[in-house]
Design a protein around this motif. Structure first.
Motif, PDB file in Angstrom:
ATOM      1  N   LYS A 123      35.679  24.638  54.469  1.00 14.68           N
ATOM      2  CA  LYS A 123      34.982  25.903  54.651  1.00 14.68           C
ATOM      3  C   LYS A 123      35.928  27.035  55.028  1.00 14.68           C
ATOM      4  O   LYS A 123      35.722  28.188  54.621  1.00 14.68           O
ATOM      5  CB  LYS A 123      33.894  25.754  55.714  1.00 14.68           C
ATOM      6  N   ASP A 124      36.971  26.725  55.814  1.00 15.44           N
ATOM      7  CA  ASP A 124      37.893  27.795  56.210  1.00 15.44           C
ATOM      8  C   ASP A 124      38.678  28.330  55.017  1.00 15.44           C
ATOM      9  O   ASP A 124      38.959  29.524  54.926  1.00 15.44           O
ATOM     10  CB  ASP A 124      38.838  27.309  57.316  1.00 15.44           C
ATOM     11  N   VAL A 125      38.991  27.455  54.069  1.00 15.28           N
ATOM     12  CA  VAL A 125      39.718  27.894  52.878  1.00 15.28           C
ATOM     13  C   VAL A 125      38.814  28.747  51.990  1.00 15.28           C
ATOM     14  O   VAL A 125      39.215  29.810  51.503  1.00 15.28           O
ATOM     15  CB  VAL A 125      40.252  26.684  52.087  1.00 15.28           C
ATOM     16  N   LEU A 126      37.576  28.299  51.782  1.00 18.92           N
ATOM     17  CA  LEU A 126      36.643  29.032  50.931  1.00 18.92           C
ATOM     18  C   LEU A 126      36.267  30.371  51.560  1.00 18.92           C
ATOM     19  O   LEU A 126      36.190  31.397  50.866  1.00 18.92           O
ATOM     20  CB  LEU A 126      35.394  28.195  50.677  1.00 18.92           C
ATOM     21  N   THR A 127      36.027  30.374  52.875  1.00 15.60           N
ATOM     22  CA  THR A 127      35.730  31.633  53.559  1.00 15.60           C
ATOM     23  C   THR A 127      36.946  32.560  53.535  1.00 15.60           C
ATOM     24  O   THR A 127      36.827  33.773  53.340  1.00 15.60           O
ATOM     25  CB  THR A 127      35.308  31.361  55.010  1.00 15.60           C
ATOM     26  N   GLY A 128      38.118  31.974  53.721  1.00 17.39           N
ATOM     27  CA  GLY A 128      39.348  32.763  53.659  1.00 17.39           C
ATOM     28  C   GLY A 128      39.572  33.373  52.288  1.00 17.39           C
ATOM     29  O   GLY A 128      40.097  34.484  52.165  1.00 17.39           O
ATOM     30  N   ALA A 129      39.138  32.654  51.238  1.00 13.53           N
ATOM     31  CA  ALA A 129      39.271  33.186  49.879  1.00 13.53           C
ATOM     32  C   ALA A 129      38.436  34.449  49.704  1.00 13.53           C
ATOM     33  O   ALA A 129      38.868  35.406  49.048  1.00 13.53           O
ATOM     34  CB  ALA A 129      38.856  32.128  48.863  1.00 13.53           C
ATOM     35  N   ILE A 130      37.251  34.458  50.276  1.00 17.32           N
ATOM     36  CA  ILE A 130      36.403  35.657  50.193  1.00 17.32           C
ATOM     37  C   ILE A 130      37.082  36.827  50.895  1.00 17.32           C
ATOM     38  O   ILE A 130      37.161  37.941  50.372  1.00 17.32           O
ATOM     39  CB  ILE A 130      35.023  35.374  50.823  1.00 17.32           C
ATOM     40  N   LEU A 163      51.372  36.970  45.329  1.00 15.94           N
ATOM     41  CA  LEU A 163      52.210  36.580  46.469  1.00 15.94           C
ATOM     42  C   LEU A 163      51.419  36.591  47.772  1.00 15.94           C
ATOM     43  O   LEU A 163      51.513  35.672  48.584  1.00 15.94           O
ATOM     44  CB  LEU A 163      53.416  37.520  46.571  1.00 15.94           C
ATOM     45  N   VAL A 164      50.614  37.642  47.964  1.00 16.74           N
ATOM     46  CA  VAL A 164      49.825  37.751  49.193  1.00 16.74           C
ATOM     47  C   VAL A 164      48.833  36.596  49.304  1.00 16.74           C
ATOM     48  O   VAL A 164      48.703  35.961  50.358  1.00 16.74           O
ATOM     49  CB  VAL A 164      49.087  39.105  49.241  1.00 16.74           C
ATOM     50  N   GLU A 165      48.161  36.294  48.211  1.00 16.86           N
ATOM     51  CA  GLU A 165      47.162  35.232  48.263  1.00 16.86           C
ATOM     52  C   GLU A 165      47.804  33.859  48.409  1.00 16.86           C
ATOM     53  O   GLU A 165      47.245  32.973  49.063  1.00 16.86           O
ATOM     54  CB  GLU A 165      46.273  35.289  47.015  1.00 16.86           C
ATOM     55  N   ALA A 166      48.977  33.653  47.811  1.00 13.89           N
ATOM     56  CA  ALA A 166      49.679  32.384  47.982  1.00 13.89           C
ATOM     57  C   ALA A 166      50.052  32.171  49.453  1.00 13.89           C
ATOM     58  O   ALA A 166      49.868  31.080  50.007  1.00 13.89           O
ATOM     59  CB  ALA A 166      50.929  32.346  47.104  1.00 13.89           C
ATOM     60  N   TRP A 168      48.577  33.570  51.967  1.00 17.17           N
ATOM     61  CA  TRP A 168      47.315  33.436  52.700  1.00 17.17           C
ATOM     62  C   TRP A 168      46.821  31.992  52.660  1.00 17.17           C
ATOM     63  O   TRP A 168      46.449  31.424  53.683  1.00 17.17           O
ATOM     64  CB  TRP A 168      46.294  34.386  52.101  1.00 17.17           C
ATOM     65  N   TYR A 169      46.808  31.401  51.458  1.00 15.27           N
ATOM     66  CA  TYR A 169      46.340  30.017  51.337  1.00 15.27           C
ATOM     67  C   TYR A 169      47.266  29.053  52.076  1.00 15.27           C
ATOM     68  O   TYR A 169      46.815  28.043  52.619  1.00 15.27           O
ATOM     69  CB  TYR A 169      46.227  29.626  49.864  1.00 15.27           C
ATOM     70  N   TYR A 170      48.560  29.385  52.099  1.00 13.57           N
ATOM     71  CA  TYR A 170      49.509  28.533  52.813  1.00 13.57           C
ATOM     72  C   TYR A 170      49.182  28.464  54.306  1.00 13.57           C
ATOM     73  O   TYR A 170      49.366  27.422  54.945  1.00 13.57           O
ATOM     74  CB  TYR A 170      50.936  29.038  52.615  1.00 13.57           C
ATOM     75  N   LEU A 171      48.678  29.561  54.864  1.00  9.85           N
ATOM     76  CA  LEU A 171      48.312  29.572  56.282  1.00  9.85           C
ATOM     77  C   LEU A 171      47.206  28.562  56.582  1.00  9.85           C
ATOM     78  O   LEU A 171      47.106  28.056  57.702  1.00  9.85           O
ATOM     79  CB  LEU A 171      47.849  30.975  56.695  1.00  9.85           C
ATOM     80  N   PHE A 172      46.375  28.263  55.567  1.00  8.94           N
ATOM     81  CA  PHE A 172      45.263  27.342  55.769  1.00  8.94           C
ATOM     82  C   PHE A 172      45.615  25.905  55.414  1.00  8.94           C
ATOM     83  O   PHE A 172      45.210  24.971  56.117  1.00  8.94           O
ATOM     84  CB  PHE A 172      44.050  27.780  54.932  1.00  8.94           C
ATOM     85  N   ASP A 175      50.675  23.836  52.527  1.00  4.24           N
ATOM     86  CA  ASP A 175      51.295  23.210  51.356  1.00  4.24           C
ATOM     87  C   ASP A 175      51.636  24.340  50.393  1.00  4.24           C
ATOM     88  O   ASP A 175      50.760  24.860  49.700  1.00  4.24           O
ATOM     89  CB  ASP A 175      50.332  22.207  50.726  1.00  4.24           C
ATOM     90  N   LEU A 176      52.921  24.720  50.358  1.00  5.69           N
ATOM     91  CA  LEU A 176      53.322  25.902  49.603  1.00  5.69           C
ATOM     92  C   LEU A 176      53.064  25.737  48.104  1.00  5.69           C
ATOM     93  O   LEU A 176      52.606  26.683  47.443  1.00  5.69           O
ATOM     94  CB  LEU A 176      54.801  26.195  49.843  1.00  5.69           C
ATOM     95  N   ARG A 177      53.315  24.554  47.572  1.00  6.68           N
ATOM     96  CA  ARG A 177      53.101  24.327  46.138  1.00  6.68           C
ATOM     97  C   ARG A 177      51.620  24.456  45.786  1.00  6.68           C
ATOM     98  O   ARG A 177      51.274  25.116  44.809  1.00  6.68           O
ATOM     99  CB  ARG A 177      53.617  22.939  45.750  1.00  6.68           C
ATOM    100  N   ARG A 178      50.761  23.838  46.573  1.00  5.83           N
ATOM    101  CA  ARG A 178      49.331  23.904  46.306  1.00  5.83           C
ATOM    102  C   ARG A 178      48.796  25.326  46.515  1.00  5.83           C
ATOM    103  O   ARG A 178      47.942  25.792  45.772  1.00  5.83           O
ATOM    104  CB  ARG A 178      48.583  22.919  47.198  1.00  5.83           C
TER     105      ARG A 178
END
Length: 205
Positions: A123-130, A163-166, A168-172, A175-178
């Motif tokens: 949920k934190d990843v999906l909410t963070g995506a929004i 770059l910003v979104e990559a 951002w997702y890394y913070l959650f 995993d830098l590659r993912r």
């Protein structure tokens, strides 16, 4: 009526989260192509139908949060329409505002949908995506509107967003590659969907 009837069946077939994202995406797409459509009534009716599909889904979710208080649940959902109605009639929305809103809603629907297709359930990843889409999509569109919608500006803006979104997702997910894959696939898909909708609007509507 048909939207309210069929919304529950749609949610049962593909899942409530997928169904809501699909309906919001369709409504946003209709909002994007409505202004330039040869037959503006078709996207308007399609968008209204898509929004009405979400009613039984939101009512179900609200009843889950307020068990045994179905009347209050329905009343709160009905009351939630009032602020939007008042805002719409209190401010003059230019076509560019509607375009930016529809682009944001479509981007959120597509990118969160892509994450779910990639079996991301946190949920934190999906909410963070929004949240990150709000933080990147609006500034990107403002930049393009002010500086011109050229290929170089678009490439530069999309690169910064990637770059910003990559990051951002890394913070959650740590995993830098993912995180890079998430950012690339989500942004590429939302960009291509936007191009496809604009192309189809001129051909279909």
């Amino acid at each position: 009526m048909m939207g309210k009837v069929l919304g529950g069946w749609l949610a049962r077939c593909i899942g409530i989260c997928h169904a809501i994202l699909l309906c919001v995406g369709i409504a946003a797409a209709c909002l994007m192509c409505g202004e330039g459509a040869a037959s503006p009534l078709l996207p308007v009716l399609t968008g209204i139908f898509a929004i009405n599909l979400t009613m039984p889904m939101t009512l179900y979710a609200s009843n889950r949060l307020l068990p045994g208080r179905e009347a209050l649940s329905f009343g709160l959902l009905a009351a939630a329409l009032i602020p939007g109605y008042m805002l719409f009639h209190s401010f003059t929305l230019l076509p560019v505002h509607l375009l930016m809103l529809s682009a944001l809603l479509l981007t959120v629907a597509v990118e969160v949908g892509m994450l779910m297709l990639m079996r991301e359930k946190r949920k934190d990843v999906l909410t963070g995506a929004i949240l990150v889409n709000i933080l990147t999509n609006v500034p990107l569109n403002c930049f393009l509107l002010m500086c011109g919608y050229t290929t170089s500006h678009l490439v530069a803006g999309e690169t910064v967003v990637l770059l910003v979104e990559a990051l951002w997702y890394y913070l959650f997910i740590r995993d830098l590659r993912r995180a890079a894959i998430y950012s690339f696939l989500c942004n590429t898909t939302s960009f291509l969907v936007g191009i496809l909708i604009q192309s189809l609007s001129h051909l279909t509507f």
